[in-house]
Design an enzyme around this catalytic site. Sequence first.
Site, PDB file in Angstrom:
ATOM      1  N   GLN A  94       0.849  -1.193   0.000  1.00 21.82           N
ATOM      2  CA  GLN A  94       0.000   0.000   0.000  1.00 21.82           C
ATOM      3  C   GLN A  94       0.885   1.245   0.000  1.00 21.82           C
ATOM      4  OE1 GLN A  94      -2.258   2.470   0.119  1.00 21.82           O
ATOM      5  NE2 GLN A  94      -3.556   1.951   1.870  1.00 21.82           N
TER       6      GLN A  94
ATOM      7  N   GLU B 193      -8.096   0.685   4.013  1.00 23.14           N
ATOM      8  CA  GLU B 193      -7.286   0.347   5.186  1.00 23.14           C
ATOM      9  C   GLU B 193      -7.575   1.284   6.356  1.00 23.14           C
ATOM     10  OE1 GLU B 193      -2.607  -0.055   6.607  1.00 23.14           O
ATOM     11  OE2 GLU B 193      -3.095  -0.167   4.468  1.00 23.14           O
TER      12      GLU B 193
ATOM     13  N   ARG C  30     -10.404   2.613   7.237  1.00 27.29           N
ATOM     14  CA  ARG C  30     -11.612   2.130   7.923  1.00 27.29           C
ATOM     15  C   ARG C  30     -11.335   0.849   8.707  1.00 27.29           C
ATOM     16  NH1 ARG C  30     -15.115   1.971   2.919  1.00 27.29           N
ATOM     17  NH2 ARG C  30     -13.171   2.668   2.011  1.00 27.29           N
TER      18      ARG C  30
END
Length: 308
Positions: A65, A106, A108
Amino acid sequence: MATKKTATKGLGKGLGKGIGALIPEVETSSKEPIIKEVEVVKEVVKEVPVENKVKISLVEPNRDQPRKMFDEDALIELSESIKQYGILQPLLVQKKDNYYEIIAGERRWRAAKMAGVKEVPVIIKDYTTQEVMEIALIENIQREDLNPIEEALAYQRLIKDYRLKQDEVAEKVSKSRTAITNSLRLLKLDSRVQDMVVEGKLSSGHARAIITIEDKDKQYFIAQKIFDEKLSVRDVEKLMRELDKPEKVEKPKPENDFVYRDLEEKFKKIMGTQVVIKNKNNNKGKIEIEYYSQAELERIIDLFNKVK
């Protein structure tokens, strides 16, 4: 709310109506949930995404990410909102061997863990590694979640790992090629200066202004000066112009220079104005007498006339 569209090639089959339709941004404060739609795909497909619920313990973030830093206070606010309203929009995930990897959402997921949630709503999709990278990058960029260095590293990976050209990256994230180029230039900064950008001590504008300083220690010194003295980007650009000027080499003073300085002081007392003697080593030179008005010039002329 108006939906901002951005074109992303090669994702039509997997995203349906886009991240905006699947996982728009959810609660940003504990007082009122705000849903922000972010659409990132070019094509609209016929399939309707199916929402599932899975144990939060089976969901893991994507190690690749682009976003590495999350604001702790914002996460606490979001977790409080989740406690009150629940997770209003599902996470976008893909199935791995024994867990689900987050493609988008991610923030949340982290807030849900803080809130003690046991299950989270998800939409399960299947994408290539490149598509996952593109989706995560686009989602974060459109929500302005990435710091400038994270954004630059994400562009660099798309270019190096997936052999995309800068104009192709620009098209995918709906930015100009110049913006991509300027972003990538930040990776030329000294690692200590990059850390200052990540920490918010320097803006990308400040950082770009000092990229041309080749000496890394000097670059870091200037970066600290910018932060300590709260210099604006314009101030830094002015400082850089001063640094670029060649240093003045002082010419060696002629022998017996002190004699001429003594004479200057005597002339000043006699004439009542500034007098400069510029002497050279070949016993030549000139005397400069300053005056500041017509009346003062006439006074100096009278002094010379009296000497006659």
